[in-house]
Write a protein that holds these residues in place. Sequence first.
Motif, short mmCIF file in Angstrom:
data_model
loop_
_atom_site.label_atom_id
_atom_site.label_comp_id
_atom_site.label_asym_id
_atom_site.label_seq_id
_atom_site.Cartn_x
_atom_site.Cartn_y
_atom_site.Cartn_z
N ILE A 111 0.84 -1.21 0.00
CA ILE A 111 0.00 0.00 0.00
C ILE A 111 0.87 1.26 0.00
CG2 ILE A 111 -1.64 1.35 1.38
CD1 ILE A 111 -2.84 -1.33 2.30
N SER A 112 1.90 1.27 0.83
CA SER A 112 2.73 2.48 0.93
C SER A 112 3.65 2.64 -0.28
CB SER A 112 3.56 2.45 2.22
OG SER A 112 4.38 1.29 2.27
N PHE A 113 4.29 1.57 -0.72
CA PHE A 113 5.27 1.69 -1.80
C PHE A 113 4.65 1.68 -3.19
CE2 PHE A 113 8.29 0.86 1.49
CZ PHE A 113 9.50 1.34 1.03
N ARG A 114 3.54 0.98 -3.37
CA ARG A 114 2.96 0.86 -4.70
C ARG A 114 1.66 1.66 -4.85
NH1 ARG A 114 7.32 -0.85 -6.10
NH2 ARG A 114 7.75 -2.91 -7.00
N LEU A 115 0.75 1.49 -3.90
CA LEU A 115 -0.57 2.09 -4.07
C LEU A 115 -0.54 3.61 -3.93
CD1 LEU A 115 -3.21 0.67 -4.75
CD2 LEU A 115 -3.87 0.88 -2.36
N VAL A 116 0.13 4.11 -2.88
CA VAL A 116 0.20 5.56 -2.68
C VAL A 116 1.57 6.12 -3.02
CG1 VAL A 116 -1.63 5.61 -0.96
CG2 VAL A 116 0.73 5.29 -0.23
N ASP A 117 2.51 5.24 -3.41
CA ASP A 117 3.83 5.65 -3.89
C ASP A 117 4.57 6.53 -2.88
OD1 ASP A 117 5.96 5.75 -5.63
OD2 ASP A 117 5.19 7.47 -6.75
N ASN B 235 -2.65 15.77 1.05
CA ASN B 235 -2.06 15.32 2.32
C ASN B 235 -2.98 14.32 3.03
OD1 ASN B 235 0.12 16.97 1.87
ND2 ASN B 235 -0.64 18.63 3.15
N LEU B 236 -4.27 14.44 2.78
CA LEU B 236 -5.24 13.52 3.39
C LEU B 236 -4.95 12.09 2.98
CD1 LEU B 236 -7.93 12.86 4.86
CD2 LEU B 236 -9.09 13.35 2.69
N PHE B 237 -4.58 11.89 1.73
CA PHE B 237 -4.34 10.53 1.23
C PHE B 237 -2.99 9.99 1.70
CE2 PHE B 237 -7.26 12.55 -1.78
CZ PHE B 237 -8.33 11.68 -1.66
N ALA B 238 -2.03 10.90 1.92
CA ALA B 238 -0.76 10.46 2.51
C ALA B 238 -0.99 9.96 3.93
CB ALA B 238 0.24 11.61 2.50
N LEU B 239 -1.78 10.69 4.70
CA LEU B 239 -2.10 10.28 6.06
C LEU B 239 -2.87 8.97 6.06
CD1 LEU B 239 -3.19 13.76 7.46
CD2 LEU B 239 -1.16 12.50 8.16
N MET B 240 -3.85 8.87 5.18
CA MET B 240 -4.68 7.67 5.11
C MET B 240 -3.86 6.46 4.68
SD MET B 240 -8.01 6.94 2.70
CE MET B 240 -8.70 8.54 3.11
N GLY B 241 -3.05 6.63 3.64
CA GLY B 241 -2.28 5.51 3.10
C GLY B 241 -1.29 4.93 4.10
N LEU C 268 -13.70 7.40 -2.60
CA LEU C 268 -12.53 7.74 -1.81
C LEU C 268 -11.37 6.82 -2.13
CD1 LEU C 268 -11.42 9.56 0.43
CD2 LEU C 268 -12.25 7.89 2.10
N GLY C 269 -11.66 5.52 -2.30
CA GLY C 269 -10.61 4.58 -2.65
C GLY C 269 -10.03 4.85 -4.04
N THR C 270 -10.87 5.28 -4.96
CA THR C 270 -10.40 5.63 -6.30
C THR C 270 -9.46 6.83 -6.24
OG1 THR C 270 -12.46 4.81 -7.28
CG2 THR C 270 -11.10 6.27 -8.62
N MET C 271 -9.81 7.80 -5.41
CA MET C 271 -8.93 8.97 -5.23
C MET C 271 -7.61 8.57 -4.59
SD MET C 271 -11.37 12.12 -4.07
CE MET C 271 -12.56 12.86 -5.23
N LEU C 272 -7.66 7.60 -3.66
CA LEU C 272 -6.43 7.13 -3.02
C LEU C 272 -5.51 6.49 -4.06
CD1 LEU C 272 -4.90 6.63 -0.32
CD2 LEU C 272 -6.03 4.42 -0.23
N ARG C 273 -6.08 5.69 -4.95
CA ARG C 273 -5.27 5.10 -6.02
C ARG C 273 -4.78 6.15 -6.99
NH1 ARG C 273 -8.21 2.05 -9.26
NH2 ARG C 273 -10.26 2.40 -8.31
N GLY C 274 -5.64 7.16 -7.24
CA GLY C 274 -5.24 8.25 -8.11
C GLY C 274 -4.11 9.07 -7.53
N TYR C 275 -4.08 9.18 -6.21
CA TYR C 275 -3.01 9.92 -5.54
C TYR C 275 -1.66 9.26 -5.80
CZ TYR C 275 -0.03 11.52 -1.70
OH TYR C 275 1.02 12.01 -0.94
N GLY C 276 -1.64 7.94 -5.80
CA GLY C 276 -0.39 7.24 -6.07
C GLY C 276 0.07 7.38 -7.50
N ARG C 277 -0.88 7.56 -8.42
CA ARG C 277 -0.52 7.69 -9.85
C ARG C 277 -0.17 9.13 -10.21
NH1 ARG C 277 -2.67 3.26 -12.73
NH2 ARG C 277 -2.52 1.45 -11.33
N ASN C 278 -0.95 10.08 -9.71
CA ASN C 278 -0.74 11.49 -10.07
C ASN C 278 -1.30 12.37 -8.96
OD1 ASN C 278 -0.60 14.05 -11.20
ND2 ASN C 278 -1.09 13.33 -13.26
N ARG C 279 -0.43 12.85 -8.08
CA ARG C 279 -0.87 13.63 -6.94
C ARG C 279 -1.43 15.00 -7.34
NH1 ARG C 279 4.52 12.14 -3.38
NH2 ARG C 279 4.26 9.90 -3.63
N PHE C 280 -0.90 15.54 -8.42
CA PHE C 280 -1.37 16.86 -8.85
C PHE C 280 -2.80 16.78 -9.39
CE2 PHE C 280 3.27 16.90 -9.29
CZ PHE C 280 3.57 18.01 -8.49
#
Length: 320
Positions: A20-26, A205-211, A183-195
């Motif tokens: 989750i940390s290394f791949r999903l949210v990068d 930052n919410l998804f970094a905390l969550m991930g 919310l889960g889709t956004m979490l995966r999107g955060y790992g692909r493209n945070r901008f």
Amino acid sequence: MIAILEQGLLLALAAMGVYISFRLVDLPDLTPDGSYIVGGAVAVVLLRSGHGWVSATLLAALAAGAAGFITALISTRFRIHTLLASIMVMTGLYSVAIRVMNAPNLPIPRFSTEKILSYEQVVGKTPLDDILGGIGNLQYESQGMKAVTVPFNNKADGHDLILIASLLLFISFLFWLFLRTELGTMLRGYGRNRFAVKVLGVNPNLFALMGLTVANFLVGLSGALFSMYSGFADVNMGTGMVVVCLASVILGEIIFGSREVAYGLFFPIVGAVVYQILLTLAMKYGYRIGFKPSDMKLLTAMFVVSVIAARRLKKSEVTV
């Protein structure tokens, strides 16, 4: 073989957290080396204090999740790279675990000695008191410990395997359902493209905390269950956990190839079982080529580096 699968599935929980940390949210996170220890330490201490194994496991996992939350908070609040923030938290968690256990290691009592009393404890005096004249009642404190109930019987009869596999599949299914939500889709999107997530008006930052919280929650859960399974908690049991889990994730990716089953959640599960099988084979037959059990983590690190390097070289060749 059953014991190998049990240990592999216990490792899979931690590997899923690292995935989750290394791949999903990068986010490169070394906190699992410490949160794994904290999970085991908190679980054992709570069990010894009279808590049930369910509440002890849950509270231990929450404590480990809090460690991940602190790492993400330091990184996002003070703009420190996640890797550096996780190193600081991981280092501090070593001392936290010792403080929690009040010792570098702590066993889980399996047999009750609380009712075993000596003659002196029963009558309050020694046999010589009547002969030499009483010297006063002696006060003894019982040093016994209640037996602790854990869900594992360590009999390799399939009971532990079914329990661990059921828990792992249940957690995987819940997380798979979560990743399908908005919310889960956004979490995966955060790992692909945070901008891109920021463009949607959501604070990344919410998804970094969550991930990182969820990732370390799973690692702590793995540490707590492993301590119950093995019968003790030790401050050194989390050393190299990130590298081992990364190796499990990479093995799973190699086995599945380009097929991303259930958002890749099966990568760490299958990879952890395969890693445990390879570890057992290496320890059993490796002596024939001069291999020692202490070499396993060195070979694991070399394996991770070689696979990553091979992928980088392959990508560069395709680009050229």
